[in-house]
Design a protein around this motif. Structure first.
Motif, PDB file in Angstrom:
ATOM      1  N   GLY A   7       0.817  -1.216   0.000  1.00  0.00           N
ATOM      2  CA  GLY A   7       0.000   0.000   0.000  1.00  0.00           C
ATOM      3  C   GLY A   7       0.847   1.261   0.000  1.00  0.00           C
ATOM      4  N   LEU A   8       1.916   1.253   0.780  1.00  0.00           N
ATOM      5  CA  LEU A   8       2.807   2.421   0.815  1.00  0.00           C
ATOM      6  C   LEU A   8       3.481   2.657  -0.533  1.00  0.00           C
ATOM      7  CD1 LEU A   8       4.460   2.004   4.334  1.00  0.00           C
ATOM      8  CD2 LEU A   8       2.804   3.747   3.624  1.00  0.00           C
ATOM      9  N   ARG A   9       3.866   1.578  -1.199  1.00  0.00           N
ATOM     10  CA  ARG A   9       4.491   1.726  -2.522  1.00  0.00           C
ATOM     11  C   ARG A   9       3.497   2.259  -3.544  1.00  0.00           C
ATOM     12  NH1 ARG A   9       6.809  -3.718  -1.386  1.00  0.00           N
ATOM     13  NH2 ARG A   9       8.682  -3.248  -0.209  1.00  0.00           N
ATOM     14  N   ILE A  10       2.260   1.798  -3.461  1.00  0.00           N
ATOM     15  CA  ILE A  10       1.226   2.306  -4.376  1.00  0.00           C
ATOM     16  C   ILE A  10       1.006   3.794  -4.114  1.00  0.00           C
ATOM     17  CG2 ILE A  10      -1.236   2.204  -4.937  1.00  0.00           C
ATOM     18  CD1 ILE A  10      -1.036  -0.872  -4.482  1.00  0.00           C
ATOM     19  N   ARG A  11       0.892   4.181  -2.845  1.00  0.00           N
ATOM     20  CA  ARG A  11       0.699   5.597  -2.503  1.00  0.00           C
ATOM     21  C   ARG A  11       1.882   6.426  -3.003  1.00  0.00           C
ATOM     22  NH1 ARG A  11      -0.054   6.311   3.414  1.00  0.00           N
ATOM     23  NH2 ARG A  11      -2.196   5.778   2.935  1.00  0.00           N
ATOM     24  N   GLU A  12       3.081   5.937  -2.763  1.00  0.00           N
ATOM     25  CA  GLU A  12       4.284   6.652  -3.197  1.00  0.00           C
ATOM     26  C   GLU A  12       4.294   6.839  -4.714  1.00  0.00           C
ATOM     27  OE1 GLU A  12       8.389   4.692  -3.755  1.00  0.00           O
ATOM     28  OE2 GLU A  12       8.426   5.513  -1.723  1.00  0.00           O
ATOM     29  N   ALA A  13       3.975   5.779  -5.444  1.00  0.00           N
ATOM     30  CA  ALA A  13       3.946   5.857  -6.910  1.00  0.00           C
ATOM     31  C   ALA A  13       2.855   6.811  -7.382  1.00  0.00           C
ATOM     32  CB  ALA A  13       3.733   4.461  -7.495  1.00  0.00           C
ATOM     33  N   ARG A  14       1.715   6.792  -6.706  1.00  0.00           N
ATOM     34  CA  ARG A  14       0.608   7.698  -7.065  1.00  0.00           C
ATOM     35  C   ARG A  14       1.025   9.143  -6.860  1.00  0.00           C
ATOM     36  NH1 ARG A  14      -2.749  10.302  -3.891  1.00  0.00           N
ATOM     37  NH2 ARG A  14      -2.500   8.971  -2.046  1.00  0.00           N
ATOM     38  N   GLN A  15       1.677   9.426  -5.743  1.00  0.00           N
ATOM     39  CA  GLN A  15       2.098  10.790  -5.442  1.00  0.00           C
ATOM     40  C   GLN A  15       3.185  11.262  -6.407  1.00  0.00           C
ATOM     41  OE1 GLN A  15       3.018  10.273  -1.284  1.00  0.00           O
ATOM     42  NE2 GLN A  15       0.957  10.875  -0.654  1.00  0.00           N
ATOM     43  N   ILE A  16       4.117  10.375  -6.754  1.00  0.00           N
ATOM     44  CA  ILE A  16       5.151  10.724  -7.732  1.00  0.00           C
ATOM     45  C   ILE A  16       4.511  11.077  -9.067  1.00  0.00           C
ATOM     46  CG2 ILE A  16       7.023   9.747  -9.123  1.00  0.00           C
ATOM     47  CD1 ILE A  16       7.913   8.248  -6.560  1.00  0.00           C
ATOM     48  N   LEU A  57      -0.650   3.622 -13.223  1.00  0.00           N
ATOM     49  CA  LEU A  57       0.525   4.350 -12.745  1.00  0.00           C
ATOM     50  C   LEU A  57       1.705   4.251 -13.713  1.00  0.00           C
ATOM     51  CD1 LEU A  57       0.394   3.364  -8.969  1.00  0.00           C
ATOM     52  CD2 LEU A  57      -0.146   5.598  -9.973  1.00  0.00           C
ATOM     53  N   ASP A  58       1.553   3.409 -14.739  1.00  0.00           N
ATOM     54  CA  ASP A  58       2.597   3.213 -15.752  1.00  0.00           C
ATOM     55  C   ASP A  58       3.930   2.838 -15.094  1.00  0.00           C
ATOM     56  OD1 ASP A  58       3.585   3.056 -18.345  1.00  0.00           O
ATOM     57  OD2 ASP A  58       4.262   5.151 -18.328  1.00  0.00           O
ATOM     58  N   ILE A  59       3.858   1.834 -14.214  1.00  0.00           N
ATOM     59  CA  ILE A  59       5.047   1.328 -13.532  1.00  0.00           C
ATOM     60  C   ILE A  59       5.073  -0.190 -13.670  1.00  0.00           C
ATOM     61  CG2 ILE A  59       5.237   3.203 -11.852  1.00  0.00           C
ATOM     62  CD1 ILE A  59       3.832   1.435  -9.843  1.00  0.00           C
ATOM     63  N   SER A  60       6.187  -0.780 -13.321  1.00  0.00           N
ATOM     64  CA  SER A  60       6.285  -2.232 -13.404  1.00  0.00           C
ATOM     65  C   SER A  60       5.749  -2.862 -12.122  1.00  0.00           C
ATOM     66  CB  SER A  60       7.740  -2.655 -13.628  1.00  0.00           C
ATOM     67  OG  SER A  60       8.515  -2.342 -12.494  1.00  0.00           O
ATOM     68  N   ALA A  61       5.212  -4.039 -12.269  1.00  0.00           N
ATOM     69  CA  ALA A  61       4.702  -4.765 -11.110  1.00  0.00           C
ATOM     70  C   ALA A  61       5.825  -5.092 -10.139  1.00  0.00           C
ATOM     71  CB  ALA A  61       3.996  -6.045 -11.558  1.00  0.00           C
ATOM     72  N   ASP A  62       7.021  -5.382 -10.661  1.00  0.00           N
ATOM     73  CA  ASP A  62       8.115  -5.727  -9.750  1.00  0.00           C
ATOM     74  C   ASP A  62       8.539  -4.534  -8.899  1.00  0.00           C
ATOM     75  OD1 ASP A  62       9.316  -4.595 -12.027  1.00  0.00           O
ATOM     76  OD2 ASP A  62      11.122  -5.796 -11.838  1.00  0.00           O
ATOM     77  N   TYR A  63       8.275  -3.309  -9.362  1.00  0.00           N
ATOM     78  CA  TYR A  63       8.545  -2.138  -8.525  1.00  0.00           C
ATOM     79  C   TYR A  63       7.658  -2.178  -7.277  1.00  0.00           C
ATOM     80  CZ  TYR A  63       8.400   2.595  -6.735  1.00  0.00           C
ATOM     81  OH  TYR A  63       8.430   3.681  -5.893  1.00  0.00           O
ATOM     82  N   LEU A  64       6.394  -2.492  -7.479  1.00  0.00           N
ATOM     83  CA  LEU A  64       5.475  -2.553  -6.350  1.00  0.00           C
ATOM     84  C   LEU A  64       5.715  -3.785  -5.481  1.00  0.00           C
ATOM     85  CD1 LEU A  64       2.105  -1.408  -7.962  1.00  0.00           C
ATOM     86  CD2 LEU A  64       3.649  -0.085  -6.529  1.00  0.00           C
ATOM     87  N   LEU A  65       6.201  -4.850  -6.085  1.00  0.00           N
ATOM     88  CA  LEU A  65       6.412  -6.101  -5.362  1.00  0.00           C
ATOM     89  C   LEU A  65       7.850  -6.298  -4.897  1.00  0.00           C
ATOM     90  CD1 LEU A  65       4.324  -8.447  -7.671  1.00  0.00           C
ATOM     91  CD2 LEU A  65       3.660  -7.542  -5.440  1.00  0.00           C
ATOM     92  N   ARG A  66       8.680  -5.278  -5.018  1.00  0.00           N
ATOM     93  CA  ARG A  66      10.090  -5.458  -4.644  1.00  0.00           C
ATOM     94  C   ARG A  66      10.183  -6.030  -3.229  1.00  0.00           C
ATOM     95  NH1 ARG A  66      10.270   0.598  -4.674  1.00  0.00           N
ATOM     96  NH2 ARG A  66       9.999   1.170  -2.511  1.00  0.00           N
ATOM     97  N   ASN A  67      11.199  -6.783  -3.028  1.00  0.00           N
ATOM     98  CA  ASN A  67      11.439  -7.555  -1.804  1.00  0.00           C
ATOM     99  C   ASN A  67      10.505  -8.763  -1.697  1.00  0.00           C
ATOM    100  OD1 ASN A  67      13.411  -5.692  -1.091  1.00  0.00           O
ATOM    101  ND2 ASN A  67      11.979  -4.485   0.116  1.00  0.00           N
ATOM    102  N   GLU A  68       9.559  -8.889  -2.593  1.00  0.00           N
ATOM    103  CA  GLU A  68       8.688 -10.064  -2.603  1.00  0.00           C
ATOM    104  C   GLU A  68       9.103 -11.016  -3.734  1.00  0.00           C
ATOM    105  OE1 GLU A  68       6.399 -10.738  -0.360  1.00  0.00           O
ATOM    106  OE2 GLU A  68       6.604  -8.819   0.663  1.00  0.00           O
TER     107      GLU A  68
END
Length: 93
Positions: A7-16, A57-68
């Motif tokens: 959730g934090l990564r999604i929020r961060e990407a949305r704000q960016i 968000l035009d980002i990669s899924a692995d960006y949101l799932l990093r460390n997973e």
């Protein structure tokens, strides 16, 4: 999978991206309240919702799932490097 970290990564990407929660919710086709619950780690998005978030968000899924999940880049670079090693200098050029 850690819902809070996702959730934090999604929020961060949305704000960016400069999107309000309302704008992203519209692009994803979900409710603003539900998106807020995802961002706060209260809810886990379905796979379809996750894919729509990634696309919006035009980002990669692995960006949101990093460390997973391991990054696919490492495997791609290894494969490309191996192929380049097998080329002659003329072929590389």
């Amino acid at each position: 999978m850690d819902k809070v970290a996702l959730g934090l990564r999604i929020r961060e990407a949305r704000q960016i991206k400069g999107y309000s929660r309302q704008i992203l919710a519209e692009k994803v086709g979900t409710g603003e309240v539900y998106l807020g619950e995802i961002e706060r780690g209260l809810k886990m998005p379905s796979l379809n919702t996750f894919i729509r978030i990634v696309a919006a968000l035009d980002i990669s899924a692995d960006y949101l799932l990093r460390n997973e999940l391991p990054s696919g880049k490492e495997y791609i670079f290894d494969e490309i490097t191996q192929k380049l090693r097998n080329l002659t200098p003329k072929q590389r050029k």
